[in-house]
Design a protein around this motif. Structure first.
Motif, PDB file in Angstrom:
ATOM      1  N   SER A 258      -6.386  88.415  58.222  1.00  0.00           N
ATOM      2  CA  SER A 258      -5.581  88.675  57.021  1.00  0.00           C
ATOM      3  C   SER A 258      -4.390  87.729  56.945  1.00  0.00           C
ATOM      4  O   SER A 258      -4.056  87.216  55.869  1.00  0.00           O
ATOM      5  CB  SER A 258      -5.104  90.128  57.013  1.00  0.00           C
ATOM      6  OG  SER A 258      -6.203  91.025  57.016  1.00  0.00           O
ATOM      7  N   LEU A 259      -3.742  87.498  58.098  1.00  0.00           N
ATOM      8  CA  LEU A 259      -2.633  86.545  58.137  1.00  0.00           C
ATOM      9  C   LEU A 259      -3.108  85.133  57.798  1.00  0.00           C
ATOM     10  O   LEU A 259      -2.414  84.384  57.086  1.00  0.00           O
ATOM     11  CB  LEU A 259      -1.977  86.559  59.522  1.00  0.00           C
ATOM     12  CG  LEU A 259      -1.234  87.834  59.923  1.00  0.00           C
ATOM     13  CD1 LEU A 259      -0.674  87.701  61.333  1.00  0.00           C
ATOM     14  CD2 LEU A 259      -0.103  88.135  58.929  1.00  0.00           C
ATOM     15  N   MET A 262      -3.598  84.830  54.048  1.00  0.00           N
ATOM     16  CA  MET A 262      -2.302  84.673  53.389  1.00  0.00           C
ATOM     17  C   MET A 262      -1.766  83.258  53.564  1.00  0.00           C
ATOM     18  O   MET A 262      -1.234  82.649  52.625  1.00  0.00           O
ATOM     19  CB  MET A 262      -1.313  85.699  53.943  1.00  0.00           C
ATOM     20  CG  MET A 262      -1.631  87.145  53.600  1.00  0.00           C
ATOM     21  SD  MET A 262      -0.506  88.312  54.419  1.00  0.00           S
ATOM     22  CE  MET A 262       1.076  87.745  53.780  1.00  0.00           C
ATOM     23  N   MET A 266      -0.994  80.299  50.641  1.00  0.00           N
ATOM     24  CA  MET A 266       0.337  79.717  50.480  1.00  0.00           C
ATOM     25  C   MET A 266       0.317  78.203  50.693  1.00  0.00           C
ATOM     26  O   MET A 266       0.663  77.438  49.796  1.00  0.00           O
ATOM     27  CB  MET A 266       1.312  80.383  51.449  1.00  0.00           C
ATOM     28  CG  MET A 266       1.598  81.842  51.143  1.00  0.00           C
ATOM     29  SD  MET A 266       2.734  82.577  52.336  1.00  0.00           S
ATOM     30  CE  MET A 266       4.210  81.587  52.086  1.00  0.00           C
TER      31      MET A 266
END
Length: 296
Positions: A258-259, A262, A266
Motif C-alpha cells: 500500500s505504501l 502511494m 506521488m
C-alpha cells in the motif's frame, strides 16, 4: 575478460544545443531535493504522465489476480468434493495445471505490456537530462525530443528484455520437472545474471543515445564500455531504481504494498527514471565537464 580501454569511449555530439547548460555538482539526492522543492508540481505531473504507460502492466496484474481468484472459487482445496459425498481425484494436479496456464498467460501479457515503458525511457530520460543541465523541468519539449532521438533503441531493447524475461519463465517451468534441483538453480542463476547485465546495458544504451547523437556502432560500443567501467555502481543504482517496483510486486496486498502504491502515485515512476538518468549524467560529466557558469 581482456583489459578494456576506456579511452575508446567517445560520447560525441552532445544533444544540448537547444538549451544553456549550467554546472551541476549536486549528488543524486541533493539534485532530487532541489527539483522537488522548486519544481514539485511539474515533477508530480510528469509522474502521472509516466504512469499512463504502466496501465497495460496494471491490467495484466489485475487480470491475473481475477483469474487466480476465480480458480480458487471453482476448485476444491482437496480431493473431497461438496460435503464429501463425492471425490474429485487429481484435484492437486488440476490446480497445478490451471495455475501454470494462468501464469503463462500472465507473463506473456506482462511481456507485451512492458514494451509500453519504451516511451517512458525514451522521453523520461530526456526530461531528466535537460533538468540536470538547467535545474528546471521542461517536460513536453524534452519528452518529445527524447522520443524523437531514442525510441527505436528503446522499443527494440525493451522487446528483447521482455522476451528474455518470458523465456526464463518458460525455461524455469521446463527444467523444474526435467533436471535435478542443483542443476536448475545453477541454470536459473546464470540466466538471471545475464538478464540483469542486459538490463543494465540497455539502460546505459538508452542514456547514451538520449544524450549523444552518434552512429549505431558508436552508441553500442560506448554503452558496452560504460557498463564494465562502472559495473558495481551501475548495479547499485539499478537496485535503488527498482526497489519501489520490487516492493510493490512482492508485497502488493500488504501494508508495504500500500505504501509502494502511494509512493508510485506521488513520484514513483519519475523516481525510477530520475535515479538512473541522473547516475548516467554524472558519469557523462566525467568525460565532458561543464564550464562553471552557475550552479544548478
Amino acid at each position: 575478460m581482456s583489459k578494456i580501454d576506456y579511452k575508446q569511449i567517445k560520447l560525441e555530439n552532445e544533444r544540448s544545443t537547444h538549451l544553456t547548460k549550467r554546472l551541476n555538482r549536486l549528488s543524486i539526492w541533493g539534485f532530487f531535493k532541489v527539483l522537488y522543492r522548486n519544481e514539485m508540481i511539474k515533477l508530480m505531473l510528469s509522474n502521472l504522465f509516466f504512469l499512463l504507460f504502466a496501465i497495460p502492466c496494471v491490467f495484466a496484474f489485475v487480470n491475473y489476480t481475477n483469474n487466480v481468484s476465480l480458480l480458487t472459487q471453482t476448485l476444491p482445496s482437496s480431493n473431497a468434493f461438496g460435503i464429501g459425498s463425492a471425490v474429485w481425484l487429481g484435484v492437486g494436479q488440476e490446480t497445478t495445471s490451471s495455475m501454470l496456464v494462468i501464469g503463462s498467460k500472465f507473463h506473456l501479457w506482462l511481456t507485451l505490456a512492458l514494451c509500453a515503458f519504451a516511451f517512458v525511457f525514451s522521453g523520461g530520460f530526456a526530461v531528466v537530462r535537460d533538468a540536470f543541465w538547467t535545474g528546471k523541468i521542461t517536460f513536453f519539449k524534452s519528452f518529445w525530443l527524447g522520443i524523437k532521438s531514442n525510441l527505436p533503441y528503446t522499443i527494440i531493447c525493451t522487446a528483447l528484455l521482455s522476451c528474455m524475461y518470458f523465456g526464463i519463465y518458460v525455461l524455469q517451468n521446463y527444467i523444474l520437472t526435467t533436471l535435478p534441483l542443483w542443476a536448475m538453480i545453477c541454470i536459473l542463476v546464470v540466466a538471471y545474471i545475464l538478464l540483469v547485465l542486459l538490463i543494465m546495458y540497455c539502460l546505459i544504451l538508452f542514456s547514451v543515445t538520449n544524450t549523444y547523437k552518434q552512429s549505431v556502432g558508436a552508441n553500442l560500443k560506448d554503452a558496452w564500455l560504460l557498463l564494465w567501467m562502472n559495473i558495481l555502481p551501475n548495479f547499485v543504482q539499478l537496485i535503488i531504481m527498482a526497489l519501489p517496483a520490487g516492493l510493490l510486486a512482492g508485497f502488493a496486498t500488504s501494508f508495504i504494498g500500500s505504501l509502494a502504491i502511494m509512493f508510485f502515485f506521488m513520484i514513483g515512476a519519475f523516481y525510477m527514471v530520475f535515479v538512473w538518468s541522473t547516475h548516467m549524467m554524472r558519469t557523462f560529466a566525467l568525460f565532458h565537464p561543464i564550464d562553471p557558469k552557475a550552479k544548478a
